[in-house]
Design a protein around this motif. Sequence first.
Motif, mmCIF file in Angstrom:
data_model
loop_
_atom_site.group_PDB
_atom_site.id
_atom_site.type_symbol
_atom_site.label_atom_id
_atom_site.label_comp_id
_atom_site.label_asym_id
_atom_site.label_seq_id
_atom_site.Cartn_x
_atom_site.Cartn_y
_atom_site.Cartn_z
ATOM 1 N N ALA A 112 15.058 1.859 -15.812
ATOM 2 C CA ALA A 112 15.158 0.492 -15.304
ATOM 3 C C ALA A 112 15.792 0.456 -13.924
ATOM 4 O O ALA A 112 15.336 -0.272 -13.028
ATOM 5 N N LEU A 113 16.856 1.241 -13.737
ATOM 6 C CA LEU A 113 17.520 1.271 -12.424
ATOM 7 C C LEU A 113 16.628 1.885 -11.359
ATOM 8 O O LEU A 113 16.629 1.453 -10.204
ATOM 9 N N GLY A 170 13.367 0.482 -6.389
ATOM 10 C CA GLY A 170 12.128 0.452 -5.625
ATOM 11 C C GLY A 170 11.630 -0.937 -5.281
ATOM 12 O O GLY A 170 10.570 -1.081 -4.676
ATOM 13 N N THR A 171 12.372 -1.990 -5.654
ATOM 14 C CA THR A 171 11.906 -3.349 -5.401
ATOM 15 C C THR A 171 12.240 -3.806 -3.986
ATOM 16 O O THR A 171 13.157 -3.302 -3.339
ATOM 17 N N ALA A 172 11.499 -4.808 -3.548
ATOM 18 C CA ALA A 172 11.774 -5.411 -2.242
ATOM 19 C C ALA A 172 13.134 -6.082 -2.231
ATOM 20 O O ALA A 172 13.839 -6.085 -1.212
ATOM 21 N N ASP A 173 13.530 -6.672 -3.368
ATOM 22 C CA ASP A 173 14.833 -7.319 -3.440
ATOM 23 C C ASP A 173 15.969 -6.317 -3.226
ATOM 24 O O ASP A 173 16.953 -6.622 -2.553
ATOM 25 N N PHE A 209 16.680 -13.131 -1.476
ATOM 26 C CA PHE A 209 15.912 -12.506 -2.537
ATOM 27 C C PHE A 209 14.661 -13.339 -2.864
ATOM 28 O O PHE A 209 14.716 -14.563 -2.886
ATOM 29 N N GLU A 210 13.557 -12.657 -3.165
ATOM 30 C CA GLU A 210 12.295 -13.328 -3.457
ATOM 31 C C GLU A 210 11.753 -12.971 -4.845
ATOM 32 O O GLU A 210 10.655 -13.394 -5.191
ATOM 33 N N GLY A 211 12.475 -12.200 -5.596
ATOM 34 C CA GLY A 211 12.023 -11.864 -6.953
ATOM 35 C C GLY A 211 10.852 -10.911 -6.991
ATOM 36 O O GLY A 211 10.007 -11.017 -7.863
ATOM 37 N N ARG A 212 10.852 -9.959 -6.080
ATOM 38 C CA ARG A 212 9.758 -8.961 -6.112
ATOM 39 C C ARG A 212 10.264 -7.601 -5.631
ATOM 40 O O ARG A 212 11.313 -7.496 -5.060
#
Length: 270
Positions: A242-243, A248-251, A267-270
């Motif tokens: 999970a970590l 690897g997320t844009a956030d 933050f945009e949730g992606r």
Amino acid sequence: MSSSDRGSSASNLRVEKHEVDDGRLTVAVLTIDDPARLNAMGRAFWPELRAALTALETDGRTRAVIITGAGTKAFSAGGDIASFAELTDVTAKRAFQQDCMRSFAAVEESPLPVIAAVNGYAMGGGCELALACDVVVASDTAVFGMPESAVGLVPGFGVLRAPSVIGRHWTKLLMFSGERVDAATAMQIGLVQKVVPAAELMDTAHRMAGRIAGMAPLALATGKNLVNRGVDRGEWDHSTAALTTLHGTADAAEGIAAFVGKRAPRFEGR
């Protein structure tokens, strides 16, 4: 009497051994020694911590360990967030998470009793390290928190271990909001076992470690193992995965960049 050993590589972990029981036994003090950066823990810290514990467990004399931070401002402000940007691929991100988890496990599963002497800030990985220790003694200036969500992450070990220590709802509050708790509150919720004036912190930890050192080591190791039997070990792979995904997320990239740039993240949730 004490001795110290510091590696030639860039290390911020200092190891000292203090003689007890008329010099027959020792209590070890592991100091996170980078006060200029609030004892932030870089990537080299994690394997060095494991190596130090292994050496102490096998030296035949050490009976207890104290972990603390250099200076008066921080136990540890947590992981070196700026270095997270250097983890450029999934393999590196996963390896880093696994390295951290192995180190927390080394503390939690060590046959030696481990005392956290928390002076000042214990944030993020610093709070998680305290959770991994067997007993937490805090100065009255100590502050605890798990603020990883502010950079698009979660405390990988903290979300697993904190619920059994402070309960699910306190864990969620600290994780969701980044709220900080002082030493008195930390003791009320079970994160800390003793609060003392800052000037008395290390003397208190040494007295406690000295008493522990005089006990039967096999009995202590067995007792620690039995207490920990109720702790589920099987979820670490899940947390690491999970970590790694979050890293690897844009956030997460935005959160880390905002932290380094000293600005508020968007933050945009992606």
